[in-house]
Design a protein around this motif. Sequence first.
Motif, PDB file in Angstrom:
ATOM      1  N   LYS A 550      21.358  33.227  -5.533  1.00  0.00           N
ATOM      2  CA  LYS A 550      21.171  31.779  -5.601  1.00  0.00           C
ATOM      3  C   LYS A 550      22.211  31.058  -4.747  1.00  0.00           C
ATOM      4  O   LYS A 550      21.893  30.100  -4.034  1.00  0.00           O
ATOM      5  N   ILE A 551      23.463  31.515  -4.829  1.00  0.00           N
ATOM      6  CA  ILE A 551      24.514  30.916  -3.999  1.00  0.00           C
ATOM      7  C   ILE A 551      24.191  31.119  -2.522  1.00  0.00           C
ATOM      8  O   ILE A 551      24.339  30.215  -1.692  1.00  0.00           O
ATOM      9  N   ALA A 552      23.700  32.323  -2.176  1.00  0.00           N
ATOM     10  CA  ALA A 552      23.333  32.607  -0.786  1.00  0.00           C
ATOM     11  C   ALA A 552      22.181  31.723  -0.332  1.00  0.00           C
ATOM     12  O   ALA A 552      22.160  31.250   0.814  1.00  0.00           O
ATOM     13  N   ALA A 553      21.204  31.514  -1.216  1.00  0.00           N
ATOM     14  CA  ALA A 553      20.059  30.665  -0.852  1.00  0.00           C
ATOM     15  C   ALA A 553      20.499  29.238  -0.563  1.00  0.00           C
ATOM     16  O   ALA A 553      20.033  28.607   0.398  1.00  0.00           O
ATOM     17  N   ILE A 554      21.415  28.726  -1.379  1.00  0.00           N
ATOM     18  CA  ILE A 554      21.926  27.367  -1.163  1.00  0.00           C
ATOM     19  C   ILE A 554      22.669  27.295   0.174  1.00  0.00           C
ATOM     20  O   ILE A 554      22.502  26.343   0.958  1.00  0.00           O
ATOM     21  N   ALA A 555      23.485  28.325   0.451  1.00  0.00           N
ATOM     22  CA  ALA A 555      24.241  28.341   1.716  1.00  0.00           C
ATOM     23  C   ALA A 555      23.299  28.401   2.913  1.00  0.00           C
ATOM     24  O   ALA A 555      23.483  27.680   3.906  1.00  0.00           O
ATOM     25  N   SER A 556      22.264  29.256   2.833  1.00  0.00           N
ATOM     26  CA  SER A 556      21.322  29.385   3.940  1.00  0.00           C
ATOM     27  C   SER A 556      20.560  28.089   4.175  1.00  0.00           C
ATOM     28  O   SER A 556      20.405  27.635   5.326  1.00  0.00           O
ATOM     29  N   LEU A 557      20.069  27.486   3.098  1.00  0.00           N
ATOM     30  CA  LEU A 557      19.314  26.237   3.235  1.00  0.00           C
ATOM     31  C   LEU A 557      20.198  25.135   3.802  1.00  0.00           C
ATOM     32  O   LEU A 557      19.735  24.321   4.609  1.00  0.00           O
ATOM     33  N   THR A 558      21.462  25.107   3.383  1.00  0.00           N
ATOM     34  CA  THR A 558      22.382  24.081   3.886  1.00  0.00           C
ATOM     35  C   THR A 558      22.573  24.221   5.401  1.00  0.00           C
ATOM     36  O   THR A 558      22.502  23.236   6.147  1.00  0.00           O
ATOM     37  N   VAL A 559      22.805  25.467   5.849  1.00  0.00           N
ATOM     38  CA  VAL A 559      22.996  25.696   7.279  1.00  0.00           C
ATOM     39  C   VAL A 559      21.748  25.299   8.064  1.00  0.00           C
ATOM     40  O   VAL A 559      21.837  24.607   9.094  1.00  0.00           O
ATOM     41  N   ILE A 560      20.570  25.712   7.590  1.00  0.00           N
ATOM     42  CA  ILE A 560      19.329  25.423   8.311  1.00  0.00           C
ATOM     43  C   ILE A 560      19.028  23.932   8.309  1.00  0.00           C
ATOM     44  O   ILE A 560      18.691  23.346   9.359  1.00  0.00           O
ATOM     45  N   VAL A 561      19.147  23.281   7.153  1.00  0.00           N
ATOM     46  CA  VAL A 561      18.814  21.856   7.058  1.00  0.00           C
ATOM     47  C   VAL A 561      19.761  21.025   7.920  1.00  0.00           C
ATOM     48  O   VAL A 561      19.328  20.146   8.683  1.00  0.00           O
ATOM     49  N   VAL A 562      21.060  21.315   7.822  1.00  0.00           N
ATOM     50  CA  VAL A 562      22.039  20.519   8.585  1.00  0.00           C
ATOM     51  C   VAL A 562      21.850  20.733  10.088  1.00  0.00           C
ATOM     52  O   VAL A 562      21.784  19.773  10.872  1.00  0.00           O
ATOM     53  N   SER A 563      21.748  22.000  10.516  1.00  0.00           N
ATOM     54  CA  SER A 563      21.636  22.278  11.963  1.00  0.00           C
ATOM     55  C   SER A 563      20.333  21.764  12.533  1.00  0.00           C
ATOM     56  O   SER A 563      20.303  21.195  13.635  1.00  0.00           O
ATOM     57  N   TRP A 564      19.240  21.937  11.811  1.00  0.00           N
ATOM     58  CA  TRP A 564      17.948  21.472  12.321  1.00  0.00           C
ATOM     59  C   TRP A 564      17.832  19.951  12.271  1.00  0.00           C
ATOM     60  O   TRP A 564      17.160  19.364  13.119  1.00  0.00           O
ATOM     61  N   SER A 565      18.456  19.317  11.306  1.00  0.00           N
ATOM     62  CA  SER A 565      18.449  17.856  11.281  1.00  0.00           C
ATOM     63  C   SER A 565      19.166  17.307  12.502  1.00  0.00           C
ATOM     64  O   SER A 565      18.691  16.373  13.165  1.00  0.00           O
ATOM     65  N   MET A 566      20.311  17.914  12.825  1.00  0.00           N
ATOM     66  CA  MET A 566      21.032  17.494  14.027  1.00  0.00           C
ATOM     67  C   MET A 566      20.228  17.781  15.283  1.00  0.00           C
ATOM     68  O   MET A 566      20.181  16.960  16.209  1.00  0.00           O
ATOM     69  N   MET A 567      19.571  18.931  15.298  1.00  0.00           N
ATOM     70  CA  MET A 567      18.799  19.314  16.479  1.00  0.00           C
ATOM     71  C   MET A 567      17.612  18.368  16.677  1.00  0.00           C
ATOM     72  O   MET A 567      17.337  17.917  17.799  1.00  0.00           O
ATOM     73  N   ILE A 568      16.912  18.056  15.604  1.00  0.00           N
ATOM     74  CA  ILE A 568      15.761  17.146  15.708  1.00  0.00           C
ATOM     75  C   ILE A 568      16.213  15.746  16.101  1.00  0.00           C
ATOM     76  O   ILE A 568      15.589  15.077  16.938  1.00  0.00           O
ATOM     77  N   TRP A 569      17.323  15.301  15.515  1.00  0.00           N
ATOM     78  CA  TRP A 569      17.834  13.964  15.833  1.00  0.00           C
ATOM     79  C   TRP A 569      18.212  13.861  17.305  1.00  0.00           C
ATOM     80  O   TRP A 569      17.869  12.892  17.986  1.00  0.00           O
ATOM     81  N   ARG A 570      18.888  14.883  17.810  1.00  0.00           N
ATOM     82  CA  ARG A 570      19.249  14.899  19.229  1.00  0.00           C
ATOM     83  C   ARG A 570      18.015  15.032  20.107  1.00  0.00           C
ATOM     84  O   ARG A 570      17.907  14.399  21.167  1.00  0.00           O
ATOM     85  N   GLY A 571      17.046  15.858  19.673  1.00  0.00           N
ATOM     86  CA  GLY A 571      15.846  16.080  20.461  1.00  0.00           C
ATOM     87  C   GLY A 571      14.980  14.846  20.589  1.00  0.00           C
ATOM     88  O   GLY A 571      14.362  14.603  21.634  1.00  0.00           O
ATOM     89  N   VAL A 572      14.917  14.037  19.534  1.00  0.00           N
ATOM     90  CA  VAL A 572      14.121  12.807  19.581  1.00  0.00           C
ATOM     91  C   VAL A 572      14.740  11.823  20.559  1.00  0.00           C
ATOM     92  O   VAL A 572      14.043  11.143  21.325  1.00  0.00           O
ATOM     93  N   GLN A 573      16.067  11.742  20.537  1.00  0.00           N
ATOM     94  CA  GLN A 573      16.745  10.813  21.445  1.00  0.00           C
ATOM     95  C   GLN A 573      16.689  11.283  22.899  1.00  0.00           C
ATOM     96  O   GLN A 573      16.506  10.480  23.807  1.00  0.00           O
ATOM     97  N   ASP A 574      16.894  12.577  23.086  1.00  0.00           N
ATOM     98  CA  ASP A 574      16.892  13.124  24.451  1.00  0.00           C
ATOM     99  C   ASP A 574      16.485  14.589  24.386  1.00  0.00           C
ATOM    100  O   ASP A 574      17.308  15.450  24.081  1.00  0.00           O
ATOM    101  N   PRO A 575      15.198  14.907  24.645  1.00  0.00           N
ATOM    102  CA  PRO A 575      14.743  16.299  24.560  1.00  0.00           C
ATOM    103  C   PRO A 575      15.560  17.243  25.448  1.00  0.00           C
ATOM    104  O   PRO A 575      15.733  18.414  25.108  1.00  0.00           O
ATOM    105  N   ALA A 576      16.080  16.747  26.567  1.00  0.00           N
ATOM    106  CA  ALA A 576      16.829  17.611  27.478  1.00  0.00           C
ATOM    107  C   ALA A 576      18.159  18.054  26.886  1.00  0.00           C
ATOM    108  O   ALA A 576      18.783  18.982  27.396  1.00  0.00           O
ATOM    109  N   SER A 577      18.624  17.395  25.804  1.00  0.00           N
ATOM    110  CA  SER A 577      19.862  17.819  25.167  1.00  0.00           C
ATOM    111  C   SER A 577      19.645  19.003  24.243  1.00  0.00           C
ATOM    112  O   SER A 577      20.607  19.634  23.801  1.00  0.00           O
ATOM    113  N   VAL A 578      18.387  19.309  23.928  1.00  0.00           N
ATOM    114  CA  VAL A 578      18.044  20.429  23.035  1.00  0.00           C
ATOM    115  C   VAL A 578      17.341  21.539  23.809  1.00  0.00           C
ATOM    116  O   VAL A 578      17.612  22.721  23.587  1.00  0.00           O
TER     117      VAL A 578
END
Length: 847
Positions: A550-578
Motif C-alpha cells: 500500500k505504501i508502495a502504491a501511494i509512492a508510485s501514484l504520487t510520482v506518476i501523478v506529479v510528473s505527468w501533471s507537470m508534463m501535461i501542463w508544460r505540453g499544453v503551453q508549449d508541445p516542443a518543451s515535452v
Amino acid sequence: MERRDVWKWGLLTLLVAASLALVLPPGEKINYGIDLMGGTSFVVDIDPAEIEAEILRREGTGITEEQLKSEISNALRDAQERALIVIANRVNEMGTREPIIYPERGSNRIVIQLPGASDEERREAEDIIRRVAFLSFHMVHRDSELLSRSLMEERISLPGFKIIEYEGRPYYEQDQEATREAAALAVDPRRRFPDGKAPLNYMFLLEKVFLDRIKREVYHPICVRQIHEFTGDLLTNARPELSQFGQRYVSLELNNAGAILFHQITRDYGPGGPRNRDSETGYQMAIALDHIVHSAPVINEPIPGGRAQITGSFPGDESHKLAMVLRTGALPAPVRIIERRQVEPSLGIDSRDKGLTAIMAAGIGVLVFMLLYYRMSGLVADLALILNMALLPLGMVLVGGFLGVFLGARAGANPFSLPVLTLPGIAGILLTIGMAVDANVLIYERFREEFKLGKRFGSAIAAGYDRAFVTILDANLTTLLTGVILFIFGSGPIRGFAITLCAGILVSMFTALVFTRMVFKLIGAVSKIETLKMFCLIRETAVNFMDKRKIAAIASLTVIVVSWSMMIWRGVQDPASVFGIDFVSGSSVTLGFEQSQRPDVDAIRAALQDAGLAGAQIQYQKEMDEDKEYLVVNTAFVEGEKTEINDILSPAFPDAKFKVLQQSDIAPQVGAELKMQALKAILIALAGIVIYISFRFQFGFATGAIAALVHDVMATAGLYVLLGGRISLPVVAALLTIVGYSVNDTIVVFDRIREDLRLVRNRTFKDICNLSINQTLGRTILTSLTTLIAVGMLLVLGGGAIRDFALTLCIGVLVGTYSSIFVATPVALWWHGDKKPDLGSSGAVKK
C-alpha cells in the motif's frame, strides 16, 4: 572429451571465424551511419496530387471513389519503384561515396543517406532531389501572348514573386525577401494566379527568361492547356548541346511510344494539321519542367524520330544540370523533401569514438565485476561475454536478413549483409553487454542453491541449467518481442538498434546456455573440483514486501501523478518543451561556435525574429565530459523553401563563427505519423506480453505484469521529462526496451512463485509471494547492476543525442527493478484475492 563435444567445439570455432570475417578489417567491412561519420539523410515523399489529377484526366468523372483509391494506390507503388531508380541514378551521377537509398516500408517514401557528405555535397544533393524533373508538354493557347499581356497590365501580384520593369516590359522575379508561406505557394502553379484569369480548361504557367544584359532570371506568364499531352516518363536520353550560333539547348530523345505520340501531336497541331486546319502557323508546344516553362517552340512541321529540343536561356552550367536531371530519369510525379538530417563529419567521428570508448569501458566494467563476484564461474561468464561480442556480427547479419526478408523491409542492399552501424546500434551493443550476463547470473544463483543442497559438481551444474532454462527463455522472448516490434514500427537508426538488440539476445542465450555449459562440462571432466565458490552480496532475507504494497502504491501514484501533471501542463503551453523535433515537426539545429564569442540568447532571438522565425527555442548545451558548449535552436516547421538558421546567424554574429554540427528537419505529417507509430508500438508490445504471460502463467499474473509495465513506462517518461528531457524517437526506443527488459525481473519472480507453489505446502499465497521475492532478490539486484554498469558508461561517455536514450534506460532499469517487487506481484496477489492458485497440467497456474 566425448566425440560429439569435439564437433561442438569445432562448429563453434567455425561460427566465430565466420563472424569475425564479417568485420575484419573494420575499416573495410564496417559501414557507419551518418550519425557516426557525418553526412546527410533525406526522406522524400511522392506527391499523390499529380497522380490523382492524371488518373482523373484519363478516366474522367465516371470513376468511383473506390476505383480511384485503388488506382492511386497502385500508381503510387509503381511511382515509388520508378522514383527509387531515378533518384539513385541522380545521386550516383553526383559521385557521392556509397549512398544508401531504399524505399520506406508501408509508405510512398524513399530514404536517401549520404554518409560522409560534405556541406557542398549536401547542398548539391538537395538541389538535385528537389529538381524533381516532372517534365510535361502542353499546347499553348493561340492568344497566349494577348492573354499574358493583359494579365501583366493588371499588375497581379504573385506569392513569392515581385514585378520588375525591363525595357518598358513587366516581368515577374522571385522575391528573396518573401515569406515562407508565399514561397510555398509559388511552387504550386495551381495556387499562383487568381481563378478566372485563364480561359476554361487552360491555366497560366511561368516561362523562364534570362535577361543577358542585366544577368537576371525572370519570368512571364504563358497560357497553356491544363491537360498535358505527355510527360517525361517517355524520355530515354537528354544531353546539353551548343548550336552553331553558340546558343545552349538540351536535346531530348523519346522512346518508341513517345516518338509515335510526339509525331502524332506535331502532325495534328502543325500547319494545316487535323487540329489546325484553318492556319498555316503551327501551335506552340510548351515544355515545362516542374511546372516552369523552359521553352515554347512553334510546331512548323511533323517531327518523326522522337527528338525534341529545350531551348531558352541557360546561364552558366544550367543546361548541363538540366540534362543530368532529365537523363537520369523523369519522375512520374513530383517529390518533396519531408525530412532531413545532417551531421557534421567531425561530430559524427566524435560520437563514434565516444561510443566505442563507452563499449570498451562497459565491457571492462562487467568483466571485472563478474570475475570478482563469481570467481571461476565469473571467468567462464567473461569468456562467454567475449564470445558474445565475437558472434554478434554474425547474429546481426542473420537477424537483419530474417527481419528484412520476412517483414518486407528492404534496405537497398543485400539483406544478409552486415547492417550499417549507427549510434543507437552502439547503444544496442552496450545493452547487450549488460544483458548478456543476466542469464549467467540466473544460472549461477541456481548453482549456489544446488550446492547448498549438497549436490556434487556435475549434478549441481546440470540442475542449475535445467531449472534456469525456462526462466531465461521466458525473460528473453519478451525482450525479443519488443525488439521485433521496434523493427516493424521504427525507421532508420531505430531499426539498427532493434537488430542489434535482437541479435544480442539470441547470441547471449546461445553463449549462456550452450557455451558455458560446454566449459563447465570440460572443467568437470579434467579436474576434481567439487564446488564453485562465489561472493554473496545479498544474504538470505525475510522481508515482508507484501505488507508494504500500500505504501508502495501511494509512492508510485504520487510520482506518476506529479510528473505527468507537470508534463501535461508544460505540453499544453508549449508541445516542443515535452516532445522532440521528431514528434512536433520543425527544425532542430546544433551549432558550434567560438567559445570566447558566445552570443547572448536574446540577441539570437531578435536576429531570428527579424528573419521571420518568431517563437524559436534557443538554449546552450554542454557535454558532461567537456567544457565546450553548443547552441541548439529549434524552430517550427514552415512549408516551402526555407532559410538556413546558420545563414541567418552567421552574418548577424560574424565573430562567433557558427558552424552547423547537426540538423534535423521534420515535416508535420511525419511528426504526426511518428506519434501514432510510437503509441501503436508500445500498445502492441504490451498486448503481446500480456498474451505471452497469460499463456505461460495465467491471466492473473499477466495483469500484474501489465500493471508493472504501464507503471514503468509512465514513471520513466514522467521522471525523464521532469528532469528536463523531451520525448523523441530514441526515447521511445528506450521505453520499448524497458517494456521488454523490466518484464525480465517480473518473470524471474513469477517463475519462482510458480515453482514454490509446487514445492511449498501449508503456506498462503501471500507468504509464497514474499518467499519468492526474497529468494530472487539477489539475482534481481545483480542483473540490474550489470545492466546499469553498461548503460551508465553510455550515459557518462556516450555524449550527443544518445545521452537521452541512456538516461531513459537508467531511469527505466531502476523503476523496473522496483516494480517487479512492489507492483507486479502485489497486483497478481490482489487478482487472486490471497487465494493460492492451482497448478494446471501444463505447469501454468490457473485460478
